[in-house]
Design a protein around this motif. Structure first.
Motif, mmCIF file in Angstrom:
data_model
loop_
_atom_site.group_PDB
_atom_site.id
_atom_site.type_symbol
_atom_site.label_atom_id
_atom_site.label_comp_id
_atom_site.label_asym_id
_atom_site.label_seq_id
_atom_site.Cartn_x
_atom_site.Cartn_y
_atom_site.Cartn_z
ATOM 1 N N UNK A 140 -37.284 39.909 59.215
ATOM 2 C CA UNK A 140 -38.204 40.743 59.972
ATOM 3 C C UNK A 140 -37.477 41.492 61.093
ATOM 4 N N UNK A 141 -36.513 40.866 61.753
ATOM 5 C CA UNK A 141 -35.801 41.538 62.851
ATOM 6 C C UNK A 141 -34.927 42.688 62.332
ATOM 7 N N UNK A 142 -34.093 42.492 61.292
ATOM 8 C CA UNK A 142 -33.349 43.649 60.769
ATOM 9 C C UNK A 142 -34.262 44.744 60.220
ATOM 10 N N UNK A 143 -35.414 44.360 59.658
ATOM 11 C CA UNK A 143 -36.361 45.350 59.150
ATOM 12 C C UNK A 143 -36.911 46.196 60.289
ATOM 13 N N UNK A 144 -37.264 45.575 61.388
ATOM 14 C CA UNK A 144 -37.792 46.307 62.543
ATOM 15 C C UNK A 144 -36.704 47.152 63.205
ATOM 16 N N UNK A 145 -35.482 46.646 63.263
ATOM 17 C CA UNK A 145 -34.374 47.427 63.836
ATOM 18 C C UNK A 145 -34.106 48.663 62.984
ATOM 19 N N UNK A 146 -34.149 48.504 61.660
ATOM 20 C CA UNK A 146 -33.924 49.675 60.800
ATOM 21 C C UNK A 146 -35.068 50.673 60.933
ATOM 22 N N UNK A 147 -36.296 50.208 61.158
ATOM 23 C CA UNK A 147 -37.399 51.159 61.345
ATOM 24 C C UNK A 147 -37.235 51.927 62.650
ATOM 25 N N UNK A 148 -36.745 51.276 63.701
ATOM 26 C CA UNK A 148 -36.467 51.987 64.957
ATOM 27 C C UNK A 148 -35.334 52.987 64.762
ATOM 28 N N UNK A 149 -34.331 52.609 63.981
ATOM 29 C CA UNK A 149 -33.225 53.521 63.690
ATOM 30 C C UNK A 149 -33.715 54.754 62.932
ATOM 31 N N UNK A 150 -34.595 54.552 61.945
ATOM 32 C CA UNK A 150 -35.140 55.688 61.208
ATOM 33 C C UNK A 150 -36.007 56.576 62.105
#
Length: 164
Positions: A140-150
């Motif tokens: 969940x944390x890498x998923x949320x970080x990638x969404x912020x990056x996008x």
């Protein structure tokens, strides 16, 4: 020989052929079209592994949206033989040596792997429910970080594209 094995070997041969044609093609538009064929073959492999969600996402996102963008950019740039820079023999030799080294590393890694056929034949490995559980529990944390990056990439694209 079962139908699954026949499909696997057919898809593998077509994927390898289209990948080689993508690399060796002189026309960039043909290279993109061969890459689309490769993506469809990879999606076929996903279906054989009972990962239907990944197959559909691969077709929609990669073979659909991203390849259309690649074709648009290539046609917009009007690439051809006259605009292509000439490469020296040393650069070609270095690229061949580095590609060979990559191939050796891949072979060494694949020799050390084990296949777990019991996991693949259970029918539970590619379901969307299991993918969602793993994605939102463990990652969940890498998923949320990638969404912020996008999101930041989209804001950056809007700022760069905005006229003053």
């Amino acid at each position: 020989m079962s139908i699954t094995q026949i499909l696997f070997w057919t898809l593998s041969i077509v994927a390898l052929f289209s990948a080689l044609m993508m690399i060796t093609s002189k026309n960039p538009v043909y290279s993109v079209l061969w890459l689309i064929v490769t993506f469809f073959c990879i999606s076929g492999h996903y279906i054989l592994l009972n990962a239907q969600f990944l197959a559909i996402v691969n077709i929609i996102v990669y073979a659909g949206a991203i390849m259309v963008l690649f074709l648009f950019v290539i046609m917009l740039m009007n690439l051809g033989k006259d605009t292509e820079p000439q490469k020296s023999k040393w650069l070609k030799l270095a690229s061949a040596v580095s590609g060979g080294c990559l191939l050796l590393v891949l072979i060494a890694v694949l020799r050390k792997t084990e296949t777990h056929m019991a996991d693949l034949t259970s029918g539970e490995i590619g379901l969307i429910q299991n993918l969602g559980k793993v994605l939102f529990n463990q990652y969940v944390v890498p998923f949320e970080i990638s969404s912020i990056l996008f999101l930041s990439a989209m804001v950056g694209a809007v700022v760069i594209g905005k006229k003053e």
